[in-house]
Design a protein around this motif. Structure first.
Motif, short mmCIF file in Angstrom:
data_model
loop_
_atom_site.label_atom_id
_atom_site.label_comp_id
_atom_site.label_asym_id
_atom_site.label_seq_id
_atom_site.Cartn_x
_atom_site.Cartn_y
_atom_site.Cartn_z
N UNK A 146 0.85 -1.19 0.00
CA UNK A 146 0.00 0.00 0.00
C UNK A 146 0.89 1.25 0.00
N UNK A 147 0.63 2.15 -0.94
CA UNK A 147 1.40 3.38 -1.04
C UNK A 147 0.44 4.56 -1.03
N UNK A 148 0.23 5.19 0.13
CA UNK A 148 -0.63 6.38 0.19
C UNK A 148 0.09 7.57 -0.44
N UNK A 149 -0.65 8.36 -1.21
CA UNK A 149 0.00 9.45 -1.96
C UNK A 149 -0.78 10.75 -1.88
N UNK A 150 -0.04 11.83 -1.82
CA UNK A 150 -0.58 13.16 -2.06
C UNK A 150 0.56 13.99 -2.65
N UNK A 151 0.40 14.38 -3.91
CA UNK A 151 1.42 15.14 -4.63
C UNK A 151 2.77 14.41 -4.67
N UNK A 152 2.75 13.21 -5.23
CA UNK A 152 3.98 12.41 -5.36
C UNK A 152 4.23 12.06 -6.82
N UNK A 153 3.88 12.97 -7.73
CA UNK A 153 4.00 12.69 -9.17
C UNK A 153 5.43 12.41 -9.60
N UNK A 154 6.39 13.07 -8.99
CA UNK A 154 7.79 12.88 -9.38
C UNK A 154 8.37 11.58 -8.84
N UNK A 155 8.03 11.25 -7.61
CA UNK A 155 8.67 10.11 -6.97
C UNK A 155 7.98 8.78 -7.25
N UNK A 156 6.67 8.78 -7.51
CA UNK A 156 5.94 7.51 -7.64
C UNK A 156 6.46 6.61 -8.77
N UNK A 157 6.74 7.13 -9.97
CA UNK A 157 7.28 6.24 -11.01
C UNK A 157 8.62 5.63 -10.62
N UNK A 158 9.46 6.41 -9.94
CA UNK A 158 10.76 5.88 -9.51
C UNK A 158 10.58 4.78 -8.48
N UNK A 167 -2.60 10.71 -9.29
CA UNK A 167 -3.57 9.65 -9.58
C UNK A 167 -3.51 9.19 -11.03
N UNK A 168 -3.38 10.13 -11.94
CA UNK A 168 -3.30 9.77 -13.36
C UNK A 168 -2.00 9.01 -13.66
N UNK A 169 -0.93 9.43 -13.02
CA UNK A 169 0.35 8.73 -13.21
C UNK A 169 0.25 7.30 -12.69
N UNK A 170 -0.42 7.12 -11.56
CA UNK A 170 -0.61 5.77 -11.03
C UNK A 170 -1.39 4.90 -12.01
N UNK A 171 -2.42 5.46 -12.63
CA UNK A 171 -3.19 4.70 -13.62
C UNK A 171 -2.30 4.28 -14.79
N UNK A 172 -1.43 5.17 -15.23
CA UNK A 172 -0.51 4.83 -16.32
C UNK A 172 0.47 3.74 -15.91
N UNK A 173 0.92 3.79 -14.67
CA UNK A 173 1.83 2.75 -14.17
C UNK A 173 1.15 1.38 -14.18
N UNK A 174 -0.18 1.37 -14.03
CA UNK A 174 -0.92 0.12 -14.06
C UNK A 174 -0.89 -0.58 -15.41
N UNK A 175 -0.51 0.14 -16.46
CA UNK A 175 -0.36 -0.47 -17.78
C UNK A 175 0.96 -1.20 -17.91
N UNK A 176 1.92 -0.85 -17.05
CA UNK A 176 3.25 -1.43 -17.10
C UNK A 176 3.47 -2.46 -16.00
N UNK A 177 2.91 -2.20 -14.83
CA UNK A 177 3.11 -3.05 -13.66
C UNK A 177 1.75 -3.45 -13.06
#
Length: 243
Positions: free
Chosen positions: A5-17, A47-57
């Motif tokens: 579980x990864x709770x997020x608020x304004x983590x657009x830069x770090x979440x993909x890494x 949130x949108x970045x997380x959705x995109x990551x779901x296509x890869x992982x």
């Protein structure tokens, strides 16, 4: 399967890494796992970045309407998770994904039911913390030892077997849901695995004065809980097996 579980608020830069690092570790160690990102409607597009990551992982995204607290985010993530083993870690790269296999192994072997990434066992620590921050952290940890024998009671990096919270009334105040689980869950043994906590590389810290007040309220509530459950036996620490 394990669910992280990864709770997020304004983590657009770090979440993909973080996702790249976590899934690299899982793949290299043949661990079947998913990441559950809980986004509190971040204005930076997390949130949108997380959705995109779901296509890869293997990433699930839980979207909440507003910023409503880290503990609530973790509980929402647990509800959405598929794994029998649940992990919680920060999105800001302060928690080292390399120790995930060491955190998971004792739970899979049932030598412990809770495993904690710890800064306060031999080999653990905090990278480049100023003296005042170290003092505040140590004070909080000493106070926490009143309610649990876990050495790093304020660690936000931990794994546990899902069944231990089945009958627990988890009602955390503030952001230390780990402390709530350490005290209220039904389990016998925990293990602490050392790691070096690193300051966030991107974004801003969410810790403020209000969270300090909430921590004190949380400790008071947990002391009351233990006072009402005097027959509870404190879980005990186990240690890593030597190869």
């Amino acid at each position: 399967m394990i669910s992280i579980i990864v709770p997020c608020y304004n983590e657009a830069e770090s979440l993909p890494l973080l996702a790249d690092a976590v899934f690299k570790v899982l793949s290299e160690n043949s661990i079947d796992g998913e990441m559950v990102v809980v986004d509190d409607n971040s204005p930076d597009g997390t949130g949108q970045i997380a959705e995109e990551l779901g296509k890869k992982y293997n990433v699930k995204t839980v979207h909440r309407e507003k910023k409503a607290g880290l503990s609530g985010a973790v509980m929402a993530g647990i509800d959405a998770a598929s794994g029998d083993i649940i992990g919680v870690m920060d999105a800001d790269l302060s928690h080292d994904p390399a120790i995930i296999p060491r955190l998971v192994k004792p739970l899979e072997e049932n030598r412990a039911q809770v495993s904690i990434g710890s800064r306060h066992v031999p080999g653990g620590g905090s990278d480049h913390w100023p003296l005042i921050r170290r003092f505040i952290s140590k004070t909080a940890i000493l106070m926490g030892r009143i309610v649990t024998d876990v050495r790093d009671v304020t660690s936000g990096y931990f794994f546990f077997r899902r069944e231990i919270i089945k009958d627990a009334e988890i009602n955390p105040i503030g952001f230390k849901i780990g402390l709530e689980i350490f005290v209220k869950a039904s389990y016998e043994h925990f293990i602490e695995i050392p790691f070096i906590f690193k300051d966030r590389q991107h974004g801003q810290s969410k810790l403020g004065r209000g969270e300090v007040v909430n921590y004190l309220k949380h400790l008071a509530a947990l002391r009351k809980f233990l006072g009402e459950h005097k027959d509870r036996k404190r879980p005990t620490a186990v240690y890593e097996q030597k190869d």
